[in-house]
Design a protein around this motif. Structure first.
Motif, mmCIF file in Angstrom:
data_model
loop_
_atom_site.group_PDB
_atom_site.id
_atom_site.type_symbol
_atom_site.label_atom_id
_atom_site.label_comp_id
_atom_site.label_asym_id
_atom_site.label_seq_id
_atom_site.Cartn_x
_atom_site.Cartn_y
_atom_site.Cartn_z
ATOM 1 N N SER A 108 -16.993 39.462 -27.542
ATOM 2 C CA SER A 108 -16.786 38.929 -26.200
ATOM 3 C C SER A 108 -15.556 38.039 -26.087
ATOM 4 O O SER A 108 -14.941 37.960 -25.019
ATOM 5 C CB SER A 108 -18.027 38.163 -25.737
ATOM 6 N N ALA A 109 -15.202 37.336 -27.158
ATOM 7 C CA ALA A 109 -14.059 36.421 -27.092
ATOM 8 C C ALA A 109 -12.827 36.961 -27.812
ATOM 9 O O ALA A 109 -11.840 36.252 -27.963
ATOM 10 C CB ALA A 109 -14.441 35.063 -27.686
ATOM 11 N N ILE A 132 -14.397 25.194 -29.261
ATOM 12 C CA ILE A 132 -15.253 26.219 -28.668
ATOM 13 C C ILE A 132 -16.568 26.344 -29.436
ATOM 14 O O ILE A 132 -17.590 26.761 -28.873
ATOM 15 C CB ILE A 132 -14.526 27.586 -28.606
ATOM 16 N N GLY A 192 -19.919 26.419 -27.439
ATOM 17 C CA GLY A 192 -20.779 27.585 -27.601
ATOM 18 C C GLY A 192 -22.151 27.232 -28.136
ATOM 19 O O GLY A 192 -23.173 27.745 -27.648
ATOM 20 N N PHE A 238 -10.362 31.809 -26.087
ATOM 21 C CA PHE A 238 -11.762 31.667 -26.490
ATOM 22 C C PHE A 238 -12.745 31.871 -25.336
ATOM 23 O O PHE A 238 -13.956 31.782 -25.540
ATOM 24 C CB PHE A 238 -11.978 30.285 -27.104
ATOM 25 N N VAL A 239 -12.227 32.080 -24.127
ATOM 26 C CA VAL A 239 -13.123 32.359 -23.001
ATOM 27 C C VAL A 239 -13.866 33.667 -23.277
ATOM 28 O O VAL A 239 -13.252 34.679 -23.604
ATOM 29 C CB VAL A 239 -12.332 32.460 -21.683
ATOM 30 N N GLY A 240 -15.151 33.646 -23.180
ATOM 31 C CA GLY A 240 -15.961 34.823 -23.481
ATOM 32 C C GLY A 240 -17.220 34.469 -24.232
ATOM 33 O O GLY A 240 -18.203 35.223 -24.205
ATOM 34 N N VAL A 241 -17.210 33.297 -24.910
ATOM 35 C CA VAL A 241 -18.431 32.899 -25.625
ATOM 36 C C VAL A 241 -19.583 32.674 -24.658
ATOM 37 O O VAL A 241 -20.758 32.754 -25.038
ATOM 38 C CB VAL A 241 -18.189 31.618 -26.459
ATOM 39 N N LEU A 251 -14.901 33.456 -35.292
ATOM 40 C CA LEU A 251 -13.768 33.132 -34.430
ATOM 41 C C LEU A 251 -12.717 32.322 -35.171
ATOM 42 O O LEU A 251 -11.521 32.614 -35.102
ATOM 43 C CB LEU A 251 -14.236 32.361 -33.191
ATOM 44 N N THR A 265 -12.974 42.784 -22.657
ATOM 45 C CA THR A 265 -13.033 41.453 -22.066
ATOM 46 C C THR A 265 -13.209 41.537 -20.554
ATOM 47 O O THR A 265 -13.961 40.755 -19.952
ATOM 48 C CB THR A 265 -11.761 40.664 -22.405
ATOM 49 N N GLN A 301 -16.191 39.976 -18.408
ATOM 50 C CA GLN A 301 -15.918 39.039 -17.311
ATOM 51 C C GLN A 301 -16.658 39.462 -16.045
ATOM 52 O O GLN A 301 -17.238 38.627 -15.340
ATOM 53 C CB GLN A 301 -14.413 38.967 -17.036
#
Length: 456
Positions: free
Chosen positions: A23-24, A55, A59, A211-214, A242, A300, A304
């Motif tokens: 995801s990230a 993150i 997270g 790192f957006v996606g966690v 990560l 991604t 989103q």
């Protein structure tokens, strides 16, 4: 099993694990790392290490709350419970805005990567095709989303490991007809810190977007077959990998090429990963890497849209958004909320058609500021959550509320780059106006609800 909000618990443990791993891993790493290196030079390695630590705090805090209460809305619902209804409203709409904008950026990026092979085809054609693919995947069912993300994640992780292995071979041993690159690029061309110590801080505005996606893991907890086990395993695996993947990959990028070469790419012309292989004379590998980056953008963007749709759906369930947004299809997918969240695709098509300069960078900066607000509220919620101690999650943030406080300080430091970084300054202005609009919108929503109660 279907829940009160209409969502179905159909995501298996393995699927949740693969969603977590992939995801990230998106264009924030495969493409955005070039912009970060342009700001900090080889010291971008330090920026990504700090980003991974920050993150991890965010997270794990989100995961602890999600496993304690695996409900629709996840960290947004937690903000509403522990900070007040206004916080749940602001948190979810901020994340929705960040996701929609980021979705537009990912779709534009994916279209640009397709032009690597078909440069004569207009970018807008590819953007439209990618957008339709992502929407179709999300509208079918949560199972289709999970299977797509699992496949994407497997490919991304495999390719990234291959890149790391090949990179070390090129650095230490070289290739036929080419000497080993060695570690000289880390200290040549102005040194390890060519732009000074401050550049590490300034580059964080770019780094954190990677790192957006966690957040997708705690969001998906509401649709997991076994949320406590799946979220715990997925988040722990994500946090551990990560740091390794990001730091080592960026280290190899600034080692295989002079950082000035990597930073010279503008817009969406090339990824640092592709340029790294081109520079050492492996064009076939560069083409394969470009395909992987395309998959990363699809993955991604898919995540989103999933996250945006689920949070809007949860707002409608909590009567903080129009009721029609709570509708789901027979397979439990929030079809209306997903279609409304696909607005980011229209933005992407418009950007591709008009050719707005540096569109990806501008989208990234605005999306980053919005998600920073969401992270702030999530950590503040976590501090109250730990103090109440009413429910315990199956995963825990080491250090608890104290470490969450350090995380808040880290997020505020990233937001403070607005005083120095023009793109972040613009994003802060737009983000501030958006936050004000949300607070006004919440006040109006609350007034309407009170009026209805009084009339009834």
């Amino acid at each position: 099993m279907t829940q009160p909000g209409g969502l179905a618990r159909t995501l298996s443990h393995r699927t949740m694990l693969m969603i977590g791993l992939g995801s990230a891993l998106g264009t924030g790493l495969f493409f955005g790392s070039g912009a970060a290196i342009g700001v900090a030079g080889p010291a971008a390695v330090v920026s990504y290490a700090l980003g991974a630590l920050l993150i991890a705090v965010i997270g794990l805090a989100m995961a602890e709350m999600a496993t304690a209460r695996p409900e629709p809305g996840s960290f947004g619902a937690a903000a509403g419970r522990y900070l007040g209804e206004w916080a749940g409203f602001v948190s979810r709409w901020c994340y929705w805005a960040a996701s929609v904008i980021a979705l537009g950026g990912e779709v534009v990026a994916a279209g640009a990567y397709l032009t690597y092979w078909w440069p004569d085809v207009p970018l807008v054609v590819f953007v439209a095709l990618v957008g339709l693919t992502i929407v179709a995947t999300n509208l079918l069912s949560v199972g289709s989303f999970g299977r797509a993300e699992a496949a994407f994640s497997t490919l991304k992780v495999t390719a990234l490991i291959a890149f790391i292995l090949i990179g070390f071979v090129l650095v230490l041993f070289g290739a036929p007809g080419r000497a080993a690159t060695g570690w000289g690029n880390l200290t040549e061309h102005g040194g390890f810190l060519p732009n000074g110590l401050e550049s590490i801080w300034l580059s964080m505005a770019i780094v954190m977007f990677a790192f957006v996606g966690v957040e997708v893991i705690p969001i998906a907890a509401a649709e997991a077959e076994n949320p406590r086990r799946s979220v715990r395993t997925a988040m722990r695996a994500l946090v551990a990998r990560l740091g390794l993947f990001y730091v080592v990959a960026v280290l190899l990028i600034v080692t295989l090429n002079a950082w000035t070469v990597t930073a010279s790419a503008k817009g969406l012309e090339a990824s640092p990963f592709v340029r790294a292989f081109d520079a050492v004379g492996i064009p076939a590998a560069a083409g394969v890497m470009n395909f992987v980056i395309l998959v990363a953008a699809l993955s991604t963007g898919n995540a989103q849209l999933y996250g945006a749709g689920r949070l809007v759906h949860s707002l409608a369930v909590d009567r903080l958004a129009p009721a029609f947004l709570a509708r789901t299809n027979i397979k439990g997918a929030p079809i209306v909320a997903t279609l409304v969240s696909a607005l980011g695709l229209l933005l992407a098509v418009w950007l591709a058609e008009t050719g707005v300069a540096d569109a990806f960078t501008k989208l990234v900066s605005i999306a980053t500021f919005s998600v920073l607000i969401t992270w702030l509220l999530a950590l503040a919620s976590y501090i109250v959550f730990r103090r109440t101690g009413d429910v315990h999650g199956s995963v825990h943030l080491p250090g608890g509320a104290a470490v969450a406080g350090i995380g808040i300080a880290g997020i505020l430091a990233v937001m403070a780059t607005a005083f120095k970084v023009p793109d972040m300054r613009d994003a802060a202005l737009v983000g501030g106006l958006w936050l004000l609009a949300l607070l006004v919108g919440y006040a109006l929503t609350r007034g309407v609800r009170r009026t209805k109660v009084t009339i009834s």
